[in-house]
Design a protein around this motif. Structure first.
Motif, PDB file in Angstrom:
ATOM      1  N   VAL A 197      58.348  56.105  73.959  1.00 27.38           N
ATOM      2  CA  VAL A 197      58.049  54.980  74.860  1.00 27.38           C
ATOM      3  C   VAL A 197      59.200  54.806  75.847  1.00 27.38           C
ATOM      4  O   VAL A 197      60.362  54.779  75.452  1.00 27.38           O
ATOM      5  CB  VAL A 197      57.874  53.638  74.110  1.00 27.38           C
ATOM      6  CG1 VAL A 197      57.081  52.657  74.979  1.00 27.38           C
ATOM      7  CG2 VAL A 197      57.223  53.785  72.758  1.00 27.38           C
ATOM      8  N   SER A 198      58.850  54.658  77.105  1.00 29.57           N
ATOM      9  CA  SER A 198      59.867  54.528  78.148  1.00 29.57           C
ATOM     10  C   SER A 198      59.487  53.418  79.128  1.00 29.57           C
ATOM     11  O   SER A 198      58.313  53.253  79.460  1.00 29.57           O
ATOM     12  CB  SER A 198      59.972  55.864  78.897  1.00 29.57           C
ATOM     13  OG  SER A 198      60.769  55.723  80.040  1.00 29.57           O
ATOM     14  N   VAL A 206      56.018  47.092  73.068  1.00 30.82           N
ATOM     15  CA  VAL A 206      56.811  47.625  71.950  1.00 30.82           C
ATOM     16  C   VAL A 206      57.059  46.521  70.923  1.00 30.82           C
ATOM     17  O   VAL A 206      56.880  46.711  69.709  1.00 30.82           O
ATOM     18  CB  VAL A 206      58.144  48.211  72.464  1.00 30.82           C
ATOM     19  CG1 VAL A 206      59.135  48.438  71.335  1.00 30.82           C
ATOM     20  CG2 VAL A 206      57.891  49.509  73.228  1.00 30.82           C
ATOM     21  N   LYS A 207      57.426  45.349  71.427  1.00 31.55           N
ATOM     22  CA  LYS A 207      57.711  44.237  70.517  1.00 31.55           C
ATOM     23  C   LYS A 207      56.451  43.832  69.739  1.00 31.55           C
ATOM     24  O   LYS A 207      56.479  43.669  68.513  1.00 31.55           O
ATOM     25  CB  LYS A 207      58.226  43.046  71.334  1.00 31.55           C
ATOM     26  CG  LYS A 207      58.682  41.883  70.510  1.00 31.55           C
ATOM     27  CD  LYS A 207      59.238  40.816  71.444  1.00 31.55           C
ATOM     28  CE  LYS A 207      59.424  39.493  70.745  1.00 31.55           C
ATOM     29  NZ  LYS A 207      59.678  38.419  71.708  1.00 31.55           N
ATOM     30  N   VAL A 231      59.781  55.888  66.096  1.00 32.70           N
ATOM     31  CA  VAL A 231      59.531  55.480  67.477  1.00 32.70           C
ATOM     32  C   VAL A 231      60.824  55.724  68.258  1.00 32.70           C
ATOM     33  O   VAL A 231      61.884  55.230  67.866  1.00 32.70           O
ATOM     34  CB  VAL A 231      59.162  53.988  67.562  1.00 32.70           C
ATOM     35  CG1 VAL A 231      58.867  53.590  69.005  1.00 32.70           C
ATOM     36  CG2 VAL A 231      57.978  53.660  66.664  1.00 32.70           C
ATOM     37  N   ILE A 232      60.735  56.486  69.338  1.00 33.28           N
ATOM     38  CA  ILE A 232      61.912  56.699  70.186  1.00 33.28           C
ATOM     39  C   ILE A 232      61.669  55.950  71.495  1.00 33.28           C
ATOM     40  O   ILE A 232      60.768  56.307  72.271  1.00 33.28           O
ATOM     41  CB  ILE A 232      62.150  58.188  70.460  1.00 33.28           C
ATOM     42  CG1 ILE A 232      62.168  58.970  69.139  1.00 33.28           C
ATOM     43  CG2 ILE A 232      63.471  58.390  71.202  1.00 33.28           C
ATOM     44  CD1 ILE A 232      62.205  60.464  69.322  1.00 33.28           C
ATOM     45  N   CYS A 233      62.444  54.894  71.696  1.00 34.32           N
ATOM     46  CA  CYS A 233      62.333  54.076  72.914  1.00 34.32           C
ATOM     47  C   CYS A 233      63.565  54.325  73.762  1.00 34.32           C
ATOM     48  O   CYS A 233      64.665  54.469  73.213  1.00 34.32           O
ATOM     49  CB  CYS A 233      62.391  52.591  72.588  1.00 34.32           C
ATOM     50  SG  CYS A 233      61.068  51.960  71.595  1.00 34.32           S
ATOM     51  N   ALA A 237      62.604  50.180  77.310  1.00 38.23           N
ATOM     52  CA  ALA A 237      61.421  49.909  76.487  1.00 38.23           C
ATOM     53  C   ALA A 237      61.777  49.081  75.246  1.00 38.23           C
ATOM     54  O   ALA A 237      60.934  48.375  74.701  1.00 38.23           O
ATOM     55  CB  ALA A 237      60.763  51.218  76.077  1.00 38.23           C
ATOM     56  N   ALA A 238      63.037  49.186  74.827  1.00 43.17           N
ATOM     57  CA  ALA A 238      63.477  48.459  73.620  1.00 43.17           C
ATOM     58  C   ALA A 238      64.046  47.085  73.968  1.00 43.17           C
ATOM     59  O   ALA A 238      64.467  46.353  73.073  1.00 43.17           O
ATOM     60  CB  ALA A 238      64.532  49.282  72.881  1.00 43.17           C
TER      61      ALA A 238
END
Ligand code: F6R
Length: 241
Positions: A197-198, A206-207, A231-233, A237-238
């Motif tokens: 996710v970017s 994402v939240k 999950v790689i943000c 995105a984070a």
């Protein structure tokens, strides 16, 4: 669920590619589940570079893509089969016969969907499933709904998804209205799941998906129940976590 926060899109892509390459090195005949969309493009670029450098060998790998537009044949530049050929399959040493994408040119959903799940089962199941995240929380084309769909099925795309995807077509009118997609059950059946996710525009999604309640109105929230989901943000995105 393991959430990894990368500095930026490039680092997110590098981490995702390393995870996939490690899977292929550990299991040279592994079954990968793959996604299209903007987010995994950098991941595929890294994998193409790794393969060219002899760091990863796709010759024994087979793949199943998440989804495909109904009404588009594989040689249509807007089709997901075409996308996969362009971004990955044509540039690595994979046997094209071992790459599967639902057949969008076949309007008979019964002939496409159940056999797709059977083919995944016959291949031994998916070892690692790569996913992107839609703004409305969709994964594959599993849109917000009252329940989690189980197997591969045909869906009517929401207006929001049609609008989001229209950037890749000449106009929104040209975006197909239906798609074939793996179901939530198909995705949850993968032995490992990797989500990329970017971008700040996905921060609230994402939240909701990874910190909110598990509910079919946010399809990706179900991944909280997966025993091996990463999950790689990127930082943007984070940013709402
Ligand atoms: C693509 C797919 C979709 C996308 C999602 C995010 O095969 O199944 O769920 O992963 O729409 O798309 P991008 O990455 O373009 O924001």
């Amino acid at each position: 669920m393991n959430i990894v926060i990368a500095e930026d899109y490039d680092q997110m892509s590098r981490i995702a590619a390393d995870t996939i390459a490690e899977c292929v090195r550990a299991l040279p005949d592994c079954v990968l589940g793959l996604a299209t969309g903007s987010t995994p493009i950098g991941t595929y670029e890294c994998l193409v570079a790794d393969c060219s450098a002899g760091k990863v060998d796709f010759s024994g790998v087979s793949t199943f893509n998440l989804d495909e537009y109904v009404g588009l044949a594989g040689d249509d530049p807007q089709s997901y089969r075409y996308f996969m050929d362009q971004h990955l399959f044509d540039h690595v040493n994979i046997d094209k016969a071992s790459t599967r994408v639902p057949d969008g040119s076949n309007p008979d959903a019964a002939a496409v969907c159940a056999p797709y799940d059977e083919a995944i089962f016959d291949a031994g199941g998916i070892d690692l499933q790569l996913l992107g995240l839609g703004h409305n929380g969709h994964i594959g084309f599993n849109e917000p709904a009252d329940e989690f769909p189980v197997g591969t099925h045909i869906v009517d795309l929401t207006e929001r998804t049609i609008e989001a995807n229209s950037r890749l077509f000449d106009s929104a009118d040209e975006v197909p209205r239906q798609a074939y997609t793996m179901g939530i059950g198909t995705i949850m059946g993968a032995r490992a799941v990797l989500v990329v996710v970017s971008g700040e525009d996905k921060a609230e999604t994402v939240k909701a998906a990874f910190r909110g309640p598990v509910r079919p109105e946010v399809p990706a929230s179900v991944l909280q129940l997966h025993p091996n989901c990463t999950v790689i943000c990127d930082r943007a995105a984070a940013s709402a976590l």
